[in-house]
Design a protein around this motif. Sequence first.
Motif, PDB file in Angstrom:
ATOM      1  N   ASP A 212     -39.602 -85.689 -69.448  1.00  0.00           N
ATOM      2  CA  ASP A 212     -38.833 -86.872 -69.893  1.00  0.00           C
ATOM      3  C   ASP A 212     -39.104 -88.032 -68.965  1.00  0.00           C
ATOM      4  OD1 ASP A 212     -37.812 -85.865 -72.160  1.00  0.00           O
ATOM      5  OD2 ASP A 212     -36.023 -85.132 -71.250  1.00  0.00           O
ATOM      6  N   ILE A 213     -39.027 -87.792 -67.768  1.00  0.00           N
ATOM      7  CA  ILE A 213     -39.129 -88.736 -66.693  1.00  0.00           C
ATOM      8  C   ILE A 213     -40.566 -89.320 -66.798  1.00  0.00           C
ATOM      9  CG2 ILE A 213     -39.387 -89.355 -64.189  1.00  0.00           C
ATOM     10  CD1 ILE A 213     -36.935 -87.375 -63.701  1.00  0.00           C
ATOM     11  N   ALA A 214     -41.611 -88.480 -66.463  1.00  0.00           N
ATOM     12  CA  ALA A 214     -42.917 -88.928 -66.673  1.00  0.00           C
ATOM     13  C   ALA A 214     -43.479 -89.736 -67.976  1.00  0.00           C
ATOM     14  CB  ALA A 214     -43.802 -87.555 -66.417  1.00  0.00           C
ATOM     15  N   GLY A 215     -42.647 -89.371 -69.154  1.00  0.00           N
ATOM     16  CA  GLY A 215     -42.820 -90.119 -70.260  1.00  0.00           C
ATOM     17  C   GLY A 215     -42.107 -91.546 -70.404  1.00  0.00           C
ATOM     18  N   ASP A 216     -41.418 -91.769 -69.262  1.00  0.00           N
ATOM     19  CA  ASP A 216     -40.774 -93.066 -69.273  1.00  0.00           C
ATOM     20  C   ASP A 216     -41.228 -93.974 -68.251  1.00  0.00           C
ATOM     21  OD1 ASP A 216     -38.614 -95.030 -68.829  1.00  0.00           O
ATOM     22  OD2 ASP A 216     -37.384 -94.071 -69.999  1.00  0.00           O
ATOM     23  N   LYS A 217     -41.997 -94.861 -68.449  1.00  0.00           N
ATOM     24  CA  LYS A 217     -42.668 -95.782 -67.244  1.00  0.00           C
ATOM     25  C   LYS A 217     -41.646 -96.591 -66.738  1.00  0.00           C
ATOM     26  CE  LYS A 217     -47.019 -96.290 -69.881  1.00  0.00           C
ATOM     27  NZ  LYS A 217     -46.802 -95.652 -71.077  1.00  0.00           N
ATOM     28  N   GLU A 218     -40.449 -96.913 -67.157  1.00  0.00           N
ATOM     29  CA  GLU A 218     -39.472 -97.483 -66.521  1.00  0.00           C
ATOM     30  C   GLU A 218     -38.662 -96.601 -65.582  1.00  0.00           C
ATOM     31  OE1 GLU A 218     -35.511-100.393 -67.501  1.00  0.00           O
ATOM     32  OE2 GLU A 218     -36.517 -98.963 -69.033  1.00  0.00           O
ATOM     33  N   GLU A 219     -38.475 -95.460 -65.849  1.00  0.00           N
ATOM     34  CA  GLU A 219     -37.653 -94.322 -65.004  1.00  0.00           C
ATOM     35  C   GLU A 219     -38.472 -93.848 -63.978  1.00  0.00           C
ATOM     36  OE1 GLU A 219     -34.277 -92.166 -63.932  1.00  0.00           O
ATOM     37  OE2 GLU A 219     -34.529 -94.073 -65.459  1.00  0.00           O
ATOM     38  N   THR A 220     -39.991 -93.801 -64.341  1.00  0.00           N
ATOM     39  CA  THR A 220     -40.930 -93.509 -63.305  1.00  0.00           C
ATOM     40  C   THR A 220     -40.901 -94.408 -62.218  1.00  0.00           C
ATOM     41  OG1 THR A 220     -41.920 -92.123 -64.948  1.00  0.00           O
ATOM     42  CG2 THR A 220     -43.319 -92.562 -62.941  1.00  0.00           C
ATOM     43  N   LYS A 221     -41.048 -95.549 -62.548  1.00  0.00           N
ATOM     44  CA  LYS A 221     -41.099 -96.790 -61.725  1.00  0.00           C
ATOM     45  C   LYS A 221     -39.893 -96.694 -60.753  1.00  0.00           C
ATOM     46  CE  LYS A 221     -42.871-100.621 -62.315  1.00  0.00           C
ATOM     47  NZ  LYS A 221     -43.551-102.011 -62.690  1.00  0.00           N
ATOM     48  N   PHE A 222     -38.706 -96.553 -61.403  1.00  0.00           N
ATOM     49  CA  PHE A 222     -37.633 -96.872 -60.417  1.00  0.00           C
ATOM     50  C   PHE A 222     -37.401 -95.871 -59.709  1.00  0.00           C
ATOM     51  CE2 PHE A 222     -33.223 -95.046 -59.812  1.00  0.00           C
ATOM     52  CZ  PHE A 222     -32.630 -96.317 -59.497  1.00  0.00           C
ATOM     53  N   LEU A 223     -37.863 -94.376 -59.808  1.00  0.00           N
ATOM     54  CA  LEU A 223     -37.621 -93.235 -58.772  1.00  0.00           C
ATOM     55  C   LEU A 223     -38.853 -93.418 -57.849  1.00  0.00           C
ATOM     56  CD1 LEU A 223     -37.209 -90.264 -61.309  1.00  0.00           C
ATOM     57  CD2 LEU A 223     -35.412 -91.598 -59.627  1.00  0.00           C
ATOM     58  N   LEU A 224     -40.060 -94.040 -58.258  1.00  0.00           N
ATOM     59  CA  LEU A 224     -40.986 -94.158 -57.249  1.00  0.00           C
ATOM     60  C   LEU A 224     -40.640 -95.174 -56.298  1.00  0.00           C
ATOM     61  CD1 LEU A 224     -44.284 -93.978 -59.443  1.00  0.00           C
ATOM     62  CD2 LEU A 224     -43.580 -92.296 -57.933  1.00  0.00           C
ATOM     63  N   ASN A 225     -39.937 -96.249 -56.763  1.00  0.00           N
ATOM     64  CA  ASN A 225     -39.511 -97.278 -55.814  1.00  0.00           C
ATOM     65  C   ASN A 225     -38.480 -96.883 -54.852  1.00  0.00           C
ATOM     66  OD1 ASN A 225     -39.466-100.038 -55.225  1.00  0.00           O
ATOM     67  ND2 ASN A 225     -37.755-100.286 -56.128  1.00  0.00           N
ATOM     68  N   LYS A 226     -37.538 -95.922 -55.330  1.00  0.00           N
ATOM     69  CA  LYS A 226     -36.492 -95.388 -54.449  1.00  0.00           C
ATOM     70  C   LYS A 226     -37.116 -94.477 -53.549  1.00  0.00           C
ATOM     71  CE  LYS A 226     -32.400 -94.990 -55.241  1.00  0.00           C
ATOM     72  NZ  LYS A 226     -31.414 -95.622 -54.999  1.00  0.00           N
ATOM     73  N   ALA A 227     -38.320 -94.065 -53.665  1.00  0.00           N
ATOM     74  CA  ALA A 227     -38.958 -93.182 -52.653  1.00  0.00           C
ATOM     75  C   ALA A 227     -39.981 -93.948 -51.816  1.00  0.00           C
ATOM     76  CB  ALA A 227     -39.757 -91.983 -53.385  1.00  0.00           C
ATOM     77  N   ASN A 228     -39.883 -95.223 -52.017  1.00  0.00           N
ATOM     78  CA  ASN A 228     -40.587 -96.314 -51.293  1.00  0.00           C
ATOM     79  C   ASN A 228     -42.140 -96.146 -51.544  1.00  0.00           C
ATOM     80  OD1 ASN A 228     -38.379 -97.393 -49.731  1.00  0.00           O
ATOM     81  ND2 ASN A 228     -38.300 -95.753 -48.677  1.00  0.00           N
ATOM     82  N   ILE A 229     -42.174 -95.796 -52.580  1.00  0.00           N
ATOM     83  CA  ILE A 229     -43.987 -95.685 -52.980  1.00  0.00           C
ATOM     84  C   ILE A 229     -44.203 -97.067 -53.453  1.00  0.00           C
ATOM     85  CG2 ILE A 229     -45.653 -94.475 -54.433  1.00  0.00           C
ATOM     86  CD1 ILE A 229     -44.017 -92.014 -54.107  1.00  0.00           C
ATOM     87  N   PRO A 230     -45.330 -97.622 -53.231  1.00  0.00           N
ATOM     88  CA  PRO A 230     -45.553 -99.144 -53.806  1.00  0.00           C
ATOM     89  C   PRO A 230     -45.710 -99.088 -55.387  1.00  0.00           C
ATOM     90  CG  PRO A 230     -46.748 -98.713 -51.745  1.00  0.00           C
ATOM     91  CD  PRO A 230     -46.114 -97.237 -52.279  1.00  0.00           C
ATOM     92  N   ILE A 231     -45.238 -99.821 -56.113  1.00  0.00           N
ATOM     93  CA  ILE A 231     -45.448 -99.980 -57.325  1.00  0.00           C
ATOM     94  C   ILE A 231     -45.551-101.609 -57.862  1.00  0.00           C
ATOM     95  CG2 ILE A 231     -44.083 -98.239 -58.203  1.00  0.00           C
ATOM     96  CD1 ILE A 231     -41.654-100.185 -58.733  1.00  0.00           C
ATOM     97  N   PRO A 232     -46.400-101.746 -58.967  1.00  0.00           N
ATOM     98  CA  PRO A 232     -46.475-102.988 -59.239  1.00  0.00           C
ATOM     99  C   PRO A 232     -45.173-103.791 -59.924  1.00  0.00           C
ATOM    100  CG  PRO A 232     -47.584-101.646 -61.073  1.00  0.00           C
ATOM    101  CD  PRO A 232     -47.112-100.696 -59.802  1.00  0.00           C
ATOM    102  N   LYS A 233     -45.077-104.994 -59.508  1.00  0.00           N
ATOM    103  CA  LYS A 233     -43.732-105.898 -59.852  1.00  0.00           C
ATOM    104  C   LYS A 233     -43.914-105.707 -61.560  1.00  0.00           C
ATOM    105  CE  LYS A 233     -40.929-109.904 -59.255  1.00  0.00           C
ATOM    106  NZ  LYS A 233     -40.920-111.262 -58.529  1.00  0.00           N
ATOM    107  N   GLY A 234     -42.769-105.582 -62.150  1.00  0.00           N
ATOM    108  CA  GLY A 234     -42.624-105.673 -63.582  1.00  0.00           C
ATOM    109  C   GLY A 234     -41.456-105.637 -64.383  1.00  0.00           C
ATOM    110  N   LEU A 235     -41.402-105.990 -65.421  1.00  0.00           N
ATOM    111  CA  LEU A 235     -40.031-106.564 -66.146  1.00  0.00           C
ATOM    112  C   LEU A 235     -40.186-105.659 -67.621  1.00  0.00           C
ATOM    113  CD1 LEU A 235     -39.628-109.952 -65.274  1.00  0.00           C
ATOM    114  CD2 LEU A 235     -38.275-108.244 -64.341  1.00  0.00           C
ATOM    115  N   ILE A 236     -38.886-105.469 -68.146  1.00  0.00           N
ATOM    116  CA  ILE A 236     -38.850-104.865 -69.339  1.00  0.00           C
ATOM    117  C   ILE A 236     -38.687-105.997 -70.506  1.00  0.00           C
ATOM    118  CG2 ILE A 236     -37.686-103.278 -70.949  1.00  0.00           C
ATOM    119  CD1 ILE A 236     -39.565-101.726 -68.810  1.00  0.00           C
ATOM    120  N   VAL A 237     -39.241-106.020 -71.423  1.00  0.00           N
ATOM    121  CA  VAL A 237     -38.853-106.790 -72.521  1.00  0.00           C
ATOM    122  C   VAL A 237     -38.924-106.148 -74.044  1.00  0.00           C
ATOM    123  CG1 VAL A 237     -40.179-108.492 -71.120  1.00  0.00           C
ATOM    124  CG2 VAL A 237     -41.352-107.318 -73.009  1.00  0.00           C
ATOM    125  N   ASN A 238     -38.248-106.727 -74.820  1.00  0.00           N
ATOM    126  CA  ASN A 238     -37.843-106.004 -76.111  1.00  0.00           C
ATOM    127  C   ASN A 238     -38.031-107.306 -77.238  1.00  0.00           C
ATOM    128  OD1 ASN A 238     -35.216-107.424 -75.755  1.00  0.00           O
ATOM    129  ND2 ASN A 238     -34.512-105.333 -75.243  1.00  0.00           N
TER     130      ASN A 238
END
Length: 332
Positions: A212-238
């Motif tokens: 479930d986590i791997a299939g959700d890019k938003e959740e994956t980025k959140f957890l990677l960021n919490k682990a201090n792993i660099p991620i590209p800056k991004g925003l969710i839009v609908n």
Amino acid sequence: MEILDINVMRGPNYWSIYRHKLIVMKLDIGELENKPTNQIEGFADRLESMFPTMYEHHCSEGKDGGFFFRVKEGTWMGHVIEHIALEIQMLAGMDVRFGRTRNTGEKGIYYIVFSYMEEDAGIFAAESAVRIAQALINGDEYDIEHDIQELREIREVERLGPSTGSIVEEAESRGIPCMRLNRNSLVLLGYGVNQKRVQATTTSNTSSIAVDIAGDKEETKFLLNKANIPIPKGLIVNNIYSLESAVEELGFPLVIKPVNGNHGNGATINIRTKDAALDGYRAAEKFSKTVIVERFISGYDFRMLVVNYKLVAAAKRTPAAVVGDDLPSPTT
């Protein structure tokens, strides 16, 4: 000749306990029961001309040219069709070598058994082999390349993906029986209490939470960021309005893709204009109501395979492209 039945074997069977993937075709050869190959004028020469690579078929002679010797000496058409079915698969890039032809006990009716790699390709090979044999008997022209290309295309559609295919190849090399369970990539490894199921790189041991986590890019980025792993800056839009705000805040170049997606479906990269951003959003929303807009990071894209906590393979993913010189092609 008439095909009476075609069955697909997917596991240990009457014909072989070791070769699980077999096509079993029940064929009525009709009047050819009384007319072996040495009594069909020109048949052996036409067969050899169409399939020169069949010289490598040893048959019961146990040596190169053995099958052609049997045809010239006289053999029944079911036996020939078995070899044609194997050869056209080989010519299409599928390594299949096992074949048997046996009388059913009814006059002129035979079981033709041969191995396959992909089910639909095996069934097509059975039907094609009968058509080819009939054309050779009649001395008619036959477009063999068309059938071989059709087999290639069937294989590309039906074959397992690279991840699942690699796992199955390794399992088979270790003597672990494998059985494909559906049209996608669900595969059974082993039997009984030791059996495991895999689909792509997901196994019966994979945590559903991890999936479930791997299939959700938003959740994956959140957890990677919490682990201090660099991620590209991004925003969710609908919607279009939040897209405009995201573009203003992030700037160009951008990547727009579905929050829930895979295989690059609906993703647009290196976006540099507002019009392109709108097109990218519309492409992404076809796959997900929620869309992620990120800064585009240039560089290489690698896909890595980890087995038992070890990196065992890496592939550089290069988009399809055509390089030209903007000059017209020369005519000849």
